[in-house]
Design a protein around this motif. Structure first.
Motif, PDB file in Angstrom:
ATOM      1  N   ALA A  71      13.229 -31.488  15.340  1.00 58.22           N
ATOM      2  CA  ALA A  71      13.900 -31.640  16.623  1.00 58.22           C
ATOM      3  C   ALA A  71      12.959 -31.454  17.802  1.00 58.22           C
ATOM      4  O   ALA A  71      13.096 -32.105  18.830  1.00 58.22           O
ATOM      5  N   LYS A  72      12.012 -30.554  17.646  1.00 57.34           N
ATOM      6  CA  LYS A  72      11.215 -30.206  18.811  1.00 57.34           C
ATOM      7  C   LYS A  72       9.909 -29.542  18.372  1.00 57.34           C
ATOM      8  O   LYS A  72       9.899 -28.776  17.416  1.00 57.34           O
ATOM      9  N   PRO A  74       7.646 -27.212  20.252  1.00 54.91           N
ATOM     10  CA  PRO A  74       7.433 -26.503  21.518  1.00 54.91           C
ATOM     11  C   PRO A  74       5.957 -26.378  21.874  1.00 54.91           C
ATOM     12  O   PRO A  74       5.606 -26.382  23.035  1.00 54.91           O
ATOM     13  N   ASP A  96      12.617 -18.400  11.814  1.00 54.99           N
ATOM     14  CA  ASP A  96      14.058 -18.239  11.981  1.00 54.99           C
ATOM     15  C   ASP A  96      14.771 -19.234  11.098  1.00 54.99           C
ATOM     16  O   ASP A  96      14.302 -20.352  10.941  1.00 54.99           O
ATOM     17  N   ARG A  98      18.936 -20.324  10.485  1.00 52.20           N
ATOM     18  CA  ARG A  98      20.345 -20.035  10.708  1.00 52.20           C
ATOM     19  C   ARG A  98      21.139 -21.306  10.448  1.00 52.20           C
ATOM     20  O   ARG A  98      20.559 -22.316  10.066  1.00 52.20           O
ATOM     21  N   GLU A 100      22.507 -23.545  12.327  1.00 51.80           N
ATOM     22  CA  GLU A 100      22.238 -24.746  13.117  1.00 51.80           C
ATOM     23  C   GLU A 100      20.874 -25.344  12.838  1.00 51.80           C
ATOM     24  O   GLU A 100      20.621 -26.497  13.175  1.00 51.80           O
ATOM     25  N   VAL A 126      10.605 -26.754  15.644  1.00 52.97           N
ATOM     26  CA  VAL A 126      12.028 -26.409  15.558  1.00 52.97           C
ATOM     27  C   VAL A 126      12.753 -27.535  14.821  1.00 52.97           C
ATOM     28  O   VAL A 126      12.573 -28.712  15.138  1.00 52.97           O
ATOM     29  N   VAL A 128      16.606 -28.970  13.242  1.00 54.26           N
ATOM     30  CA  VAL A 128      18.058 -28.790  13.264  1.00 54.26           C
ATOM     31  C   VAL A 128      18.642 -29.287  11.949  1.00 54.26           C
ATOM     32  O   VAL A 128      18.065 -30.127  11.274  1.00 54.26           O
TER      33      VAL A 128
ATOM     34  N   ALA B  18      10.152 -22.019  26.500  1.00 49.93           N
ATOM     35  CA  ALA B  18      10.975 -23.004  25.781  1.00 49.93           C
ATOM     36  C   ALA B  18      10.959 -24.369  26.463  1.00 49.93           C
ATOM     37  O   ALA B  18      11.034 -25.394  25.794  1.00 49.93           O
ATOM     38  N   ILE B  41      18.733 -30.002  22.383  1.00 50.50           N
ATOM     39  CA  ILE B  41      17.950 -29.341  21.356  1.00 50.50           C
ATOM     40  C   ILE B  41      17.257 -28.092  21.890  1.00 50.50           C
ATOM     41  O   ILE B  41      16.987 -27.145  21.152  1.00 50.50           O
ATOM     42  N   ASP B  42      16.997 -28.088  23.197  1.00 44.56           N
ATOM     43  CA  ASP B  42      16.346 -26.915  23.785  1.00 44.56           C
ATOM     44  C   ASP B  42      17.243 -25.681  23.707  1.00 44.56           C
ATOM     45  O   ASP B  42      16.748 -24.555  23.669  1.00 44.56           O
ATOM     46  N   LEU B  44      18.994 -24.611  21.263  1.00 42.25           N
ATOM     47  CA  LEU B  44      18.744 -23.883  20.014  1.00 42.25           C
ATOM     48  C   LEU B  44      17.420 -23.114  20.115  1.00 42.25           C
ATOM     49  O   LEU B  44      17.330 -21.956  19.711  1.00 42.25           O
ATOM     50  N   ASP B  45      16.420 -23.766  20.676  1.00 38.54           N
ATOM     51  CA  ASP B  45      15.115 -23.124  20.844  1.00 38.54           C
ATOM     52  C   ASP B  45      15.259 -21.892  21.747  1.00 38.54           C
ATOM     53  O   ASP B  45      14.679 -20.837  21.476  1.00 38.54           O
ATOM     54  N   VAL B  47      17.921 -20.050  22.179  1.00 43.20           N
ATOM     55  CA  VAL B  47      18.623 -19.004  21.423  1.00 43.20           C
ATOM     56  C   VAL B  47      17.652 -18.286  20.474  1.00 43.20           C
ATOM     57  O   VAL B  47      17.630 -17.059  20.402  1.00 43.20           O
ATOM     58  N   PHE B  48      16.811 -19.059  19.775  1.00 43.56           N
ATOM     59  CA  PHE B  48      15.815 -18.448  18.882  1.00 43.56           C
ATOM     60  C   PHE B  48      14.931 -17.467  19.646  1.00 43.56           C
ATOM     61  O   PHE B  48      14.648 -16.365  19.198  1.00 43.56           O
ATOM     62  N   ARG B  49      14.477 -17.913  20.802  1.00 44.53           N
ATOM     63  CA  ARG B  49      13.520 -17.087  21.572  1.00 44.53           C
ATOM     64  C   ARG B  49      14.199 -15.853  22.159  1.00 44.53           C
ATOM     65  O   ARG B  49      13.598 -14.779  22.213  1.00 44.53           O
ATOM     66  N   ILE B  58      22.549 -13.666  18.158  1.00 40.61           N
ATOM     67  CA  ILE B  58      23.421 -14.523  18.952  1.00 40.61           C
ATOM     68  C   ILE B  58      24.099 -15.522  18.023  1.00 40.61           C
ATOM     69  O   ILE B  58      23.482 -16.496  17.595  1.00 40.61           O
ATOM     70  N   ARG B  60      26.316 -18.541  16.458  1.00 37.09           N
ATOM     71  CA  ARG B  60      26.409 -19.941  16.851  1.00 37.09           C
ATOM     72  C   ARG B  60      27.498 -20.160  17.903  1.00 37.09           C
ATOM     73  O   ARG B  60      28.616 -19.691  17.753  1.00 37.09           O
ATOM     74  N   GLY B  61      27.164 -20.840  18.969  1.00 39.45           N
ATOM     75  CA  GLY B  61      28.157 -21.228  19.961  1.00 39.45           C
ATOM     76  C   GLY B  61      28.553 -20.148  20.939  1.00 39.45           C
ATOM     77  O   GLY B  61      29.393 -20.372  21.808  1.00 39.45           O
TER      78      GLY B  61
END
Lengths: 159, 128
Positions: A71-72, A74, A96, A98, A100, A126, A128, B18, B41-42, B44-45, B47-49, B58, B60-61
């Protein structure tokens, strides 16, 4: 051309770390164009190899239940040329994971003649997860991709 | 418990990493999508950070609810979020400024709820 940018896993610690190798050779057509007279492994294809290493590490953690999509990126830094005859060693660490998706840190090293390894590239990727029943996905089956494309041979780390 | 200023500075650094931003682009009022150029998509990134930088979980959602007021959610009429929809958003996103949104509840305004300030409030609620 088949889209395998790793030759073999050499270490695989489920959910933690995976190490794969890719041998760069003049038998690969694209190296004759990239660049004529000065063949170097394209950075984009090193990234693909790093993504395959990290993506399979993430996918395996969930028994390939999800479709894992890059997806990305960074960040990515390239440190040196990679030339025919070099062996790339991709090491992915799962940062990580999870529902998603997940993120990985991957390095690419080249083994030198004296056996030492030098850093060629490092990145964060990253991913998804998409589900099979996502209408946007049609009928992609990640399990089939992994098990029917021959990817399992790449994963044999026992030999 | 860190002060709001400390949380803000760390959220700011998180967003700079991010979204590859410059230091002066991040303000409390900045919207993630409109001002800072975040794409789906950012989120999710981010949230990870945040999880890593603040050592919190955190689910989902929780920070960025998915499919808020999508066309088939039953919460949208004439391109606007209905009163029930606004009530649902208040419940799901206590960290967001729903009052301001309720004045002009157009669906396209939903993304403006996602501000730097909103992320700071959310992290504070997680730490508190």
């Amino acid at each position: 051309m088949r889209w395998f940018w790793i030759d073999r896993f050499v270490e695989f610690e489920s959910g933690v770390r995976a190490k794969a190798v890719k041998n760069v050779t003049m038998a690969e057509d694209h190296l004759h164009d990239h660049y004529p007279g000065f063949p170097v492994m394209p950075g984009s294809l090193m990234l693909e190899g790093m993504a395959q290493t990290g993506g399979i590490l993430l996918g395996e953690k969930n028994a390939f239940e999800h479709i894992v999509i890059l997806a990305k990126v960074p960040k990515i830094t390239y440190h040196r040329w990679v030339r025919p005859g070099d062996q790339l060693i991709y090491t992915a660490t799962l940062l990580d994971a999870r529902d998603e998706g997940g993120s990985t840190e991957v390095t690419a090293h080249v083994r030198e003649h004296d056996g030492t390894e030098s850093l060629a590239a490092e990145c964060e990727i990253v991913f998804v997860h998409l589900d099979d029943n996502d209408p946007a996905m049609g009928h992609v089956d990640q399990k089939n991709f992994v098990f029917e494309s021959g990817l399992l041979d790449v994963m044999d780390v026992s030999s | 418990m860190p002060t709001r200023e400390e949380v803000y500075e760390k959220v700011k650094d998180t967003l700079i990493d991010a979204l590859s931003l410059d230091d002066d682009e991040v303000t409390p009022e900045a919207t993630l999508v409109g001002d800072l150029g975040a794409e789906s998509i950012d989120f999710l990134d981010i949230v990870f950070r945040l999880e890593k930088n603040f050592d919190v979980k955190i689910p989902r959602g929780e920070l960025f609810p998915e499919n808020l007021a999508s066309a088939d959610s039953g919460y949208v009429a004439d391109g606007k979020v209905t009163e029930e929809g606004v009530a649902m958003m208040r419940e799901k996103m206590p960290h967001a400024d729903i009052d301001a949104f309720a004045d002009d509840p157009k669906v396209e305004n939903i993304q403006d709820l996602f501000t730097v300030e909103m992320v700071v409030k959310f992290v504070e609620s997680k730490l508190g």
